[in-house]
Design a protein around this motif. Structure first.
Motif, PDB file in Angstrom:
ATOM      1  N   LYS A 373      30.088  38.760 -46.879  1.00 60.58           N
ATOM      2  CA  LYS A 373      30.925  39.937 -46.609  1.00 60.58           C
ATOM      3  C   LYS A 373      31.792  39.673 -45.393  1.00 60.58           C
ATOM      4  O   LYS A 373      31.405  38.941 -44.483  1.00 60.58           O
ATOM      5  CB  LYS A 373      30.049  41.176 -46.385  1.00 60.58           C
ATOM      6  N   CYS A 374      32.969  40.302 -45.388  1.00 65.05           N
ATOM      7  CA  CYS A 374      33.929  40.122 -44.301  1.00 65.05           C
ATOM      8  C   CYS A 374      33.327  40.592 -42.976  1.00 65.05           C
ATOM      9  O   CYS A 374      32.784  41.697 -42.890  1.00 65.05           O
ATOM     10  CB  CYS A 374      35.211  40.888 -44.605  1.00 65.05           C
ATOM     11  N   SER A 375      33.410  39.766 -41.960  1.00 67.11           N
ATOM     12  CA  SER A 375      32.854  40.121 -40.655  1.00 67.11           C
ATOM     13  C   SER A 375      33.662  41.188 -39.944  1.00 67.11           C
ATOM     14  O   SER A 375      33.209  41.781 -38.967  1.00 67.11           O
ATOM     15  CB  SER A 375      32.781  38.869 -39.772  1.00 67.11           C
ATOM     16  N   ASP A 376      34.862  41.493 -40.449  1.00 65.19           N
ATOM     17  CA  ASP A 376      35.718  42.502 -39.822  1.00 65.19           C
ATOM     18  C   ASP A 376      35.536  43.885 -40.445  1.00 65.19           C
ATOM     19  O   ASP A 376      35.394  44.881 -39.743  1.00 65.19           O
ATOM     20  CB  ASP A 376      37.190  42.082 -39.911  1.00 65.19           C
ATOM     21  N   ASN A 504      36.486  53.791 -44.262  1.00 67.03           N
ATOM     22  CA  ASN A 504      37.314  52.803 -44.947  1.00 67.03           C
ATOM     23  C   ASN A 504      37.319  51.519 -44.126  1.00 67.03           C
ATOM     24  O   ASN A 504      36.626  51.407 -43.121  1.00 67.03           O
ATOM     25  CB  ASN A 504      38.736  53.332 -45.181  1.00 67.03           C
ATOM     26  N   SER A 505      38.128  50.572 -44.536  1.00 61.88           N
ATOM     27  CA  SER A 505      38.172  49.280 -43.852  1.00 61.88           C
ATOM     28  C   SER A 505      38.657  49.431 -42.423  1.00 61.88           C
ATOM     29  O   SER A 505      38.122  48.805 -41.492  1.00 61.88           O
ATOM     30  CB  SER A 505      39.084  48.311 -44.618  1.00 61.88           C
ATOM     31  N   GLY A 506      39.673  50.280 -42.206  1.00 60.00           N
ATOM     32  CA  GLY A 506      40.205  50.482 -40.872  1.00 60.00           C
ATOM     33  C   GLY A 506      39.176  51.084 -39.927  1.00 60.00           C
ATOM     34  O   GLY A 506      39.083  50.689 -38.747  1.00 60.00           O
ATOM     35  N   THR A 507      38.379  52.024 -40.429  1.00 62.96           N
ATOM     36  CA  THR A 507      37.345  52.649 -39.604  1.00 62.96           C
ATOM     37  C   THR A 507      36.306  51.621 -39.169  1.00 62.96           C
ATOM     38  O   THR A 507      35.861  51.606 -38.016  1.00 62.96           O
ATOM     39  CB  THR A 507      36.669  53.784 -40.383  1.00 62.96           C
ATOM     40  N   ALA A 508      35.917  50.742 -40.099  1.00 61.19           N
ATOM     41  CA  ALA A 508      34.930  49.715 -39.776  1.00 61.19           C
ATOM     42  C   ALA A 508      35.470  48.735 -38.742  1.00 61.19           C
ATOM     43  O   ALA A 508      34.736  48.282 -37.850  1.00 61.19           O
ATOM     44  CB  ALA A 508      34.533  48.970 -41.045  1.00 61.19           C
ATOM     45  N   ILE A 509      36.759  48.415 -38.815  1.00 60.94           N
ATOM     46  CA  ILE A 509      37.357  47.477 -37.859  1.00 60.94           C
ATOM     47  C   ILE A 509      37.442  48.109 -36.476  1.00 60.94           C
ATOM     48  O   ILE A 509      37.101  47.486 -35.459  1.00 60.94           O
ATOM     49  CB  ILE A 509      38.746  47.034 -38.353  1.00 60.94           C
ATOM     50  N   LEU A 510      37.867  49.374 -36.408  1.00 59.04           N
ATOM     51  CA  LEU A 510      38.035  50.044 -35.111  1.00 59.04           C
ATOM     52  C   LEU A 510      36.701  50.421 -34.477  1.00 59.04           C
ATOM     53  O   LEU A 510      36.650  50.699 -33.271  1.00 59.04           O
ATOM     54  CB  LEU A 510      38.892  51.297 -35.294  1.00 59.04           C
TER      55      LEU A 510
END
Length: 606
Positions: A373-376, A504-510
């Motif tokens: 899975k993507c680490s970001d 979403n993906s952005g929430t996980a990154i931030l």
């Protein structure tokens, strides 16, 4: 004069550069106005190729080295036009076949050597009166004018421009397997006068068969098909002389960009992944495919220029022969892992080298380079490739081509466009595969976008390099890893907060804290030199409906209005409507006359 006007009544004279062609009103022979960029770029590359050959020979003559040439007049050393040279296999003589007969040597030459005579029927005869003399191996000798093959000629415009506009060019061979195209090509050759007639020869032949039967004969081979060039590559890489140039176009962008991945794999041997960098990936898939075909014959490629324009990709590569050099091919190829949730992508090299006891050996590449899975963002990866991950341009060549174009700007009909593209390419990071899109990064995080200057400054202040991309005005090529890029964006969002979002993906990154504290202070190198000088880099299309035209032989219908424009399509449809209306009117007249005749008969009977 009236007879000439009547004869040319159905033809339109099209002028491009110094060449003129006659195009019939019917759509029997393909001509694409938008490919003027393609033709201009090819002329610029060929001019530079000829200049560099002359420079290399002058360099050798100054050093007092003999210019060893074979029976074709070509150098027996492979020329790397930067002043260096390398030995090639002695047993291979380009374009000639040696057979020892009774202790002597019988030589079969190709039709361009001046030794063999060619009849009109295409039969090859060697005159016994002429004595074959091997050129002297010492003293200054002029290189033989390059022979160019245009494998898919159509109207012959490209071949005509090569012959009339490129100084020092030799023969230009134009091929096509369509009889109407060869007739049009011959007509256009005569229409362009003595120079074209003396340099351009048109033949009705299958390009694949012709190239296979003329191996190592052409200094430049031009492939510009309507669609995919994959079926021509195997024979094309064999027909190019050692150190020659292969110029190849691919217009099937839907296939190369990932809309039909299985079709791309069947044609090019690579699986594409969808991303903002899809057009650059198309270039790298095409380069990997050419390299794959070349390796089968102990040959390899060196890219000079790789460009995406309008609706196609175009690559210019030099082809060399070396059984040892092809062992390095796995180092030039990589697989791509693209995250489905964010813009993170990673490359995994196909091979690596191991140094042991003063020897270098090849070994498989290490992997996998990514977790499950993507680490970001925590989403999975799609895998694509293999693609060409080595440099796709040669900076010295690019600078030389650009200087040539600017010095002869009046001789390039599309000067503004090709100079803008070459300027952008000259500032690209040539050792960085693919790119990220600033707007796409911000779209993932649902934040406002920083200016390109601010983002560039943050990357430069972090100790990495960054440049633009000629493929996409919003694309940024950088050697910074993805975790650094996301850290910069996290720091940007801290200064420019976003609204709370659903998972979403952005929430996980931030949600992660940045390890790198970005510095957004203006960096000196944040603006490119072209930007500072206010030179054009990305130009709009010169007119509406600029793009690929209808394939030769197809009837123009209403669906082609997006390609030709509604006016042209409506005119064509209007003519068809007039023809149909005329037929209906004739039928009505026949019916009406029949009814009148029947009425008269009834009255007579009464």
């Amino acid at each position: 004069m009236g007879a000439v006007e009547d004869e040319l009544g159905n033809y339109t004279i099209i002028k491009e550069g110094e060449a003129e062609i006659l195009m019939h009103s019917s759509n029997t022979v393909f001509f694409n106005k938008a490919q003027v960029y393609n033709r201009d770029m090819s002329i610029a590359v060929l001019r530079t190729f000829i200049d560099k050959r002359k420079e290399h020979d002058a360099y050798l003559s100054k050093k007092g080295k003999p210019l060893n040439k074979n029976l074709n007049g070509e150098l027996s050393e492979s020329i790397t036009l930067d002043g260096s040279s390398g030995a090639i296999e002695d047993e291979k003589i380009n374009g000639a076949t040696e057979e020892k007969v009774n202790g002597g040597i019988e030589v079969q030459q190709n039709q361009y050597d001046g030794i063999a005579k060619v009849t009109q029927e295409g039969e090859e005869k060697t005159t016994s009166e002429e004595c074959i003399k091997i050129p002297s191996l010492r003293g200054k000798q002029e290189p033989k004018p390059p022979i160019v093959l245009e494998a898919l000629a159509a109207s012959g415009l490209r071949a005509l421009r090569y012959s009339r506009e490129i100084e020092g060019i030799g023969k230009v061979i134009a091929l096509d397997n369509d009889k109407a195209s060869i007739e049009a090509c011959n007509r256009n050759i005569k229409f362009n006068g003595f120079v074209a007639c003396s340099k351009v020869d048109a033949y009705l032949a299958d390009a694949r068969v012709y190239m296979l039967t003329h191996q190592n004969e052409f200094d430049a081979v031009d492939l510009d098909p309507y669609g995919s060039p994959s079926v021509f590559l195997d024979s094309a890489v064999q027909s190019v002389a050692d150190g020659g140039i292969l110029m190849c176009t691919a217009t099937d962008m839907a296939v190369l960009c990932g809309n039909n991945g299985e079709v791309c794999h069947s044609k090019y041997g690579s699986y594409p992944v969808k991303g903002k960098y899809c057009h650059e990936m198309a270039l790298r898939i095409l380069l990997a495919c050419i390299e794959n075909h070349a390796n089968r014959y102990k040959r390899y490629i060196v890219p000079i220029l790789s460009v995406y324009m309008d609706f196609y990709v175009r690559v210019f590569v030099r082809i060399y022969t070396s059984a040892s050099a092809i062992k390095e091919t796995p180092l030039k190829l990589s697989y791509v892992y693209q995250c489905v949730g964010c813009d993170s992508f990673h490359l995994q090299s196909l091979g690596r080298t191991v140094c042991k006891d003063n020897s270098v050996k090849s070994a498989p590449g290490y992997g996998p380079v990514v977790p499950q899975k993507c680490s970001d963002c925590g989403k999975r990866f799609n895998m694509g490739g293999p693609i060409w991950s080595a440099p796709i341009h040669d900076k010295q060549w690019i600078n030389s081509i650009l200087a040539n174009v600017k010095a002869m700007k009046e001789r390039y009909p599309a000067f503004e466009k090709i100079s803008a593209v070459l300027t952008t390419i000259s500032e690209e990071l040539d050792d960085v595969p693919l790119f990220v899109s600033l707007h796409s990064l911000c779209s993932t995080l649902k934040c406002t976008s920083p200016s390109a200057v601010v983002f560039r400054s943050a990357v430069i202040n972090a100790g990495f390099r960054i440049s633009g991309s000629h493929v996409d005005p919003l694309g940024l090529k950088t050697d910074a890893p993805m975790d650094v890029i996301w850290d910069i964006m996290r720091c940007w969002v801290k200064n420019h907060p976003v609204k709370a979002q659903q998972d979403n993906s952005g929430t996980a990154i931030l949600a992660k804290e940045p390890k790198l504290q970005a510095n957004f202070a203006r960096a000196a190198a944040s603006l490119s030199k072209a930007k500072v000088k206010k030179e054009a880099r990305y130009l709009p299309n010169p007119e509406r409906h600029w793009g690929p035209k209808v394939k030769a032989g197809r009837q123009i219908t209403s669906k082609h209005s997006s390609l030709l424009g509604p006016d042209i399509a409506s005119k064509s449809l209007g003519k068809e409507a007039e023809t149909e209306a005329h037929k209906v009117e004739q039928d009505e007249l026949i019916v009406h006359s029949t009814q009148e005749t029947a009425t008269k008969r009834q009255k007579t009977d009464c």
